[in-house]
Design a protein around this motif. Structure first.
Motif, PDB file in Angstrom:
ATOM      1  N   PRO B  63       0.675  -1.295   0.038  1.00 43.55           N
ATOM      2  CA  PRO B  63      -0.120   0.021  -0.087  1.00 43.55           C
ATOM      3  C   PRO B  63       0.731   1.281  -0.094  1.00 43.55           C
ATOM      4  N   ARG B  64       2.000   0.996   0.218  1.00 44.19           N
ATOM      5  CA  ARG B  64       2.904   2.418   0.120  1.00 44.19           C
ATOM      6  C   ARG B  64       2.528   3.389   1.370  1.00 44.19           C
ATOM      7  N   THR B  65       1.896   2.747   2.266  1.00 45.06           N
ATOM      8  CA  THR B  65       1.384   3.656   3.421  1.00 45.06           C
ATOM      9  C   THR B  65       2.294   3.795   4.555  1.00 45.06           C
ATOM     10  N   MET B  66       2.510   4.953   4.900  1.00 40.45           N
ATOM     11  CA  MET B  66       3.611   5.134   5.847  1.00 40.45           C
ATOM     12  C   MET B  66       2.862   6.233   6.937  1.00 40.45           C
ATOM     13  N   ARG B  67       3.341   5.412   8.165  1.00 40.29           N
ATOM     14  CA  ARG B  67       3.122   6.532   9.243  1.00 40.29           C
ATOM     15  C   ARG B  67       4.034   7.842   9.251  1.00 40.29           C
ATOM     16  N   TYR B  68       3.485   8.866  10.161  1.00 39.39           N
ATOM     17  CA  TYR B  68       4.086  10.102  10.008  1.00 39.39           C
ATOM     18  C   TYR B  68       5.527   9.935  10.536  1.00 39.39           C
ATOM     19  N   THR B 103      -6.703   6.044  17.512  1.00 41.94           N
ATOM     20  CA  THR B 103      -6.281   5.075  18.289  1.00 41.94           C
ATOM     21  C   THR B 103      -6.171   5.801  19.710  1.00 41.94           C
ATOM     22  N   VAL B 104      -5.486   5.071  20.785  1.00 43.76           N
ATOM     23  CA  VAL B 104      -5.262   6.026  21.976  1.00 43.76           C
ATOM     24  C   VAL B 104      -4.035   6.789  21.702  1.00 43.76           C
ATOM     25  N   PRO B 105      -2.795   6.515  21.312  1.00 39.55           N
ATOM     26  CA  PRO B 105      -1.967   7.508  20.708  1.00 39.55           C
ATOM     27  C   PRO B 105      -2.365   7.576  19.499  1.00 39.55           C
ATOM     28  N   VAL B 106      -2.926   8.728  18.842  1.00 36.04           N
ATOM     29  CA  VAL B 106      -3.462   8.827  17.668  1.00 36.04           C
ATOM     30  C   VAL B 106      -2.396   8.285  16.439  1.00 36.04           C
ATOM     31  N   THR B 107      -2.895   7.793  15.356  1.00 34.55           N
ATOM     32  CA  THR B 107      -2.040   7.218  14.607  1.00 34.55           C
ATOM     33  C   THR B 107      -2.580   8.014  13.053  1.00 34.55           C
TER      34      THR B 107
END
Lengths: 149, 149
Positions: B63-68, B103-107
């Motif tokens: 997905p080529r998805t990356m988190r910040y 989520t709890v710590p926002v993603t």
DNA sequence: CAGTATCCAGCTAGATACTG
DNA sequence: CAGTATCTAGCTGGATACTG
């Protein structure tokens, strides 16, 4: 020295940063084409006839040679400083040649090299992309900017 | 007002300037890709596996998805300010999507759109050009810089 | 984790004046 | 005509601190 804690962290990440860039040579070229004047000069010298396919029988050996003042007139908004500075940088990189003709009022002409022409092909490809997709970009931008709805 | 003579001249040339740019939409795109962070982010999201052709059976729907934080870690040298600022600009232009998972710590994840991928193709083409010709450029530069000879 | 806000240093690039 | 030199304003972008 606990005073450089944050700085030390940055330094660490810098190493990864460089490693990433090492495998991403676009950075090198980025420094070159990230200058808008570079692209505009390339555009001027590589494609000075505006989208107009020149008749091949009229000027068969179109040299794409332009005088300093011609470039300045075409790009216009550029200052003398930026134009000269950018032209010299491009000459230094072998992307164009600078020819001084010792006439009474000195004449200087510029011409793209093969290397410069090949880069111009890249920037022209980007321009083509822009023509095809810039509307999408602007549409997205406008949609994203809707005040409240 | 004779005091604005020079300014008036500039204003005149500005008109020609705009006219030239009007037929040269690369200016629009230039403002976008002239930012090195834009290209690096595009590079990170569009090609995060370093030149490595991923095995199609392992991750078929990459997905080529990356988190910040992933992007921040990969590009590293970028500051939070620039990263956020650039990501928002790209989202605004429809080049990537921003997904907030509460989520709890926002993603927060980022992913190139088709439009972003097509621009990435352009920048990758430029990177390929760089790999092929950057040596020539550097050679010219070195030759041009010979002290006296 | 992800982002916002503020402050500030440094570079960019424009205006102007002068030269060969 | 084609350039050089200088001064300076403005923007970019980095560091830092704070928030949800």
């Amino acid at each position: 020295m606990a005073t450089t804690t944050k700085a030390a962290e940055r330094a660490q990440t810098q190493l990864e940063y460089n490693a990433f860039l090492a495998v991403c040579p676009s950075r090198q070229l980025l420094d070159r084409i990230s200058d808008k004047w570079v692209v505009l000069i390339l555009c001027a010298l590589g494609d000075n006839r505006t989208e107009e396919p020149a008749p091949p029988d009229q000027s068969p050996a179109s040299p794409r040679t332009m005088r300093y003042s011609e470039i300045a007139r075409l790009i216009a908004g550029v200052s003398q400083k930026m134009l000269t500075q950018t032209l010299r940088a491009l000459e230094r990189d072998g992307l164009l040649t600078r020819t001084v003709i010792p006439t009474v009022p000195v004449t200087v002409t510029y011409q793209l090299t093969d290397l410069g022409l090949s880069l111009h092909a890249m920037t022209r490809a980007i321009r083509d992309w822009a023509q095809d997709h810039m509307d999408d970009v602007l549409a997205h931008r406008a949609e994203h900017d809707v005040p409240a709805g």
